[in-house]
Design a protein around this motif. Structure first.
Motif, short mmCIF file in Angstrom:
data_model
loop_
_atom_site.label_atom_id
_atom_site.label_comp_id
_atom_site.label_asym_id
_atom_site.label_seq_id
_atom_site.Cartn_x
_atom_site.Cartn_y
_atom_site.Cartn_z
N ASP A 77 0.75 -1.28 0.11
CA ASP A 77 0.39 -0.20 0.07
C ASP A 77 1.23 0.92 0.29
O ASP A 77 2.23 1.61 0.49
CB ASP A 77 -0.97 -0.18 0.63
CG ASP A 77 -1.67 -0.96 0.84
OD1 ASP A 77 -1.42 -1.71 0.22
OD2 ASP A 77 -2.10 -1.16 1.98
N ARG A 78 0.34 2.60 -0.97
CA ARG A 78 0.69 3.33 -1.04
C ARG A 78 -0.03 4.52 0.04
O ARG A 78 -1.11 4.73 0.19
CB ARG A 78 1.61 4.22 -2.21
CG ARG A 78 1.97 2.87 -2.87
CD ARG A 78 2.80 4.41 -4.23
NE ARG A 78 3.72 3.70 -4.81
CZ ARG A 78 3.79 2.59 -5.35
NH1 ARG A 78 2.72 1.73 -6.24
NH2 ARG A 78 5.07 1.62 -5.93
N ALA A 98 4.13 -0.49 4.56
CA ALA A 98 3.70 0.18 3.83
C ALA A 98 5.00 1.37 3.33
O ALA A 98 5.03 1.43 3.80
CB ALA A 98 2.38 1.83 4.29
N THR A 99 4.26 2.18 1.80
CA THR A 99 5.47 2.91 1.61
C THR A 99 5.09 4.39 1.18
O THR A 99 3.64 5.06 0.58
CB THR A 99 5.54 2.92 0.08
OG1 THR A 99 5.91 0.98 -0.52
CG2 THR A 99 6.63 3.69 -1.44
N GLN A 130 -4.06 3.10 -7.82
CA GLN A 130 -4.26 1.90 -7.14
C GLN A 130 -4.26 1.18 -5.64
O GLN A 130 -4.66 0.56 -4.89
CB GLN A 130 -4.92 0.50 -8.31
CG GLN A 130 -6.51 0.80 -9.43
CD GLN A 130 -7.43 1.55 -8.95
OE1 GLN A 130 -8.02 0.42 -7.50
NE2 GLN A 130 -8.09 2.36 -9.61
N THR A 131 -2.44 1.87 -5.82
CA THR A 131 -2.06 1.42 -4.31
C THR A 131 -2.07 2.40 -3.04
O THR A 131 -1.74 2.09 -2.18
CB THR A 131 -0.82 0.43 -4.45
OG1 THR A 131 -0.24 1.93 -4.77
CG2 THR A 131 -0.15 -0.42 -5.69
N VAL A 132 -2.77 3.07 -3.60
CA VAL A 132 -2.28 4.41 -2.44
C VAL A 132 -4.07 3.62 -1.53
O VAL A 132 -5.06 3.26 -2.33
CB VAL A 132 -2.86 5.59 -3.52
CG1 VAL A 132 -3.29 6.28 -2.22
CG2 VAL A 132 -1.83 6.04 -3.83
N LYS A 133 -3.97 4.33 -0.41
CA LYS A 133 -4.80 3.56 1.04
C LYS A 133 -5.34 4.59 1.29
O LYS A 133 -6.52 4.88 2.00
CB LYS A 133 -4.40 2.22 1.44
CG LYS A 133 -4.49 0.94 0.71
CD LYS A 133 -5.27 0.68 -0.33
CE LYS A 133 -5.36 -0.61 -0.62
NZ LYS A 133 -4.99 -0.54 -1.89
N ALA A 134 -4.52 5.06 1.84
CA ALA A 134 -4.61 6.79 2.55
C ALA A 134 -3.86 8.07 2.56
O ALA A 134 -2.94 8.07 1.21
CB ALA A 134 -4.95 6.31 3.98
N VAL A 160 -8.47 6.05 2.73
CA VAL A 160 -8.71 7.01 3.94
C VAL A 160 -8.25 8.39 4.85
O VAL A 160 -7.20 8.40 4.12
CB VAL A 160 -7.85 5.91 5.17
CG1 VAL A 160 -8.41 5.77 6.77
CG2 VAL A 160 -8.74 4.43 5.07
N VAL A 161 -8.73 9.04 5.51
CA VAL A 161 -7.98 10.11 5.90
C VAL A 161 -7.51 10.11 7.53
O VAL A 161 -8.78 9.37 7.87
CB VAL A 161 -8.82 11.21 5.76
CG1 VAL A 161 -7.78 12.81 6.23
CG2 VAL A 161 -8.95 11.66 4.37
#
Length: 378
Positions: A77-78, A98-99, A130-134, A160-161
């Motif tokens: 995830d990024r 995560a990154t 698509q790998t960004v999660k937050a 997510v924030v």
């Protein structure tokens, strides 16, 4: 004259009797971990931040770590965040596997720039996006980031924030309190914060009752009930002693914040009277309630020499932060280089925090400004 960067001893004298009374009661009870004092603080912080729920934790760093874990963020995830903040913001992202993806800051508030955020996302290919999660915006120095465009972008992509509000308890953005706008709000009770404990401590705020329940489970090694584990959590529990002390201080917080704001206004008057406004750049009050965890000036030339001069005259000051996160050695594998985030790098070279604590006197402030004027005009 001696002017420390922060004078916690002066603050302690105003609450000493209350602190000694409650700590003595805890010693007699021998109930040190979680318990009624933590429950009480959680309710009070949730009410103060105008959010539904709060979960007391072991530190501000653990507040970030716990929030990332609760959000299911991990390897592959990024997470979009700022390179100009305390290390824990990106460190927590790295620790869950995560990154961190850094985004440059606004040159006036030093907070995450929504324009640069949009550009960063637009430059990603679809697979990367698509790998960004937050997104983890930081409310730096006591002023909220520009949250509406950040929240809008996150909603568009289902991200997510997590608000890093470690320096911003009580700060407001368009009438909304820090920690009430994102999915999670992360606060620190490190002793130097506006609302500080007598050791480490922190809290996570949440709007969603299901998120709140999940946070509580992860806080105690993922166990629910005791010794039965559906998740791998951590030991993120808040001590009763720290919770009780923070609860005492919370009753004074608005008064202390008002005093900080008054001191900031006085600095503006003093710098203007000294004719320094074209050479010393003062903090910009962009959002609706700045609580001045720090009062950070920008000195375009000879910042380090000014700091040394202040030290020689017994005036405390601090550089937050001399090395942006993208240039930290531990993040070299991310592939960033000097020049990638010019605004953050310029801030690291030129900013300096001055004393702003509530007990600061007019005479002390005048001495600070006179000392800076003598340096600038030499």
């Amino acid at each position: 004259m001696n002017v420390p960067l922060l004078d916690l001893k002066a603050q302690y004298q105003t609450i000493k009797d209350q602190v000694l009374e409650v700590t003595e009661a805890i010693y007699e009870s021998q109930y040190f971990i979680l318990g009624p004092h933590v429950d009480d603080l959680e309710k009070k912080i949730a009410e103060y931040c105008r959010v539904g729920h709060a979960v007391g934790v072991s530190s501000g760093t653990d507040a970030l770590l716990l929030s990332l874990m609760a959000a299911g963020i991990g390897p592959g995830d990024r997470v979009l965040t700022t390179p100009y903040t305390f290390f824990a913001t990106a460190g927590a992202v790295w620790r869950v596997g995560a990154t961190p993806v850094f985004v440059d800051i606004d040159e006036t508030t030093y907070n995450l720039s929504p324009d640069r955020l949009q550009e960063t996302v637009a430059a990603m290919d679809e697979a990367t996006r698509q790998t960004v999660k937050a997104i983890v915006p930081v409310h730096l120095y006591g002023q909220c980031a520009d949250m509406d465009p950040i929240l809008k972008l996150a909603a568009e992509h289902g991200w997510v924030v997590i608000e890093d509000a470690a320096q911003a308890i009580g700060a407001e953005y368009h009438g909304r309190r820090a920690g009430s706008m994102g999915d999670y709000g992360c606060f620190s009770f490190f002793p130097s914060k506006n609302l500080g404990a007598f050791g480490d401590g922190g809290i996570v705020t949440a709007r969603d009752p299901a998120v709140y329940e999940h946070l509580k489970i992860l806080r105690v090694h993922g166990g629910h009930a005791k010794y039965y584990h559906h998740y791998v959590g951590g030991n993120f529990r808040l001590d009763a002693l720290q919770a009780a002390i923070v609860a005492i201080k919370l009753a004074y917080l608005d008064g202390w914040s008002a005093a900080r704001k008054a001191n900031a206004a006085r600095y503006r008057e003093l710098f203007a009277a000294a004719g320094l406004m074209d050479r010393i750049h003062l903090p910009v009050e962009k959002e609706s309630r700045h609580i001045y965890n720090q009062f950070v000036i920008r000195v375009d030339k000879r910042r380090d020499a000014l700091k040394d001069h202040l030290t020689a005259q017994s005036i405390g000051s601090e550089v937050y932060y001399p090395v942006p996160l993208h240039l930290q050695a531990c993040f070299a594998p991310l592939g960033y280089a000097a020049g990638d985030f010019p605004v953050a790098e310029a801030a690291a070279r030129s900013t300096l925090a001055l004393p702003i604590y509530p007990e600061l006197t007019e005479a002390q402030q005048a001495y600070v400004v006179d000392t800076i004027a003598a340096f600038v005009n030499a």
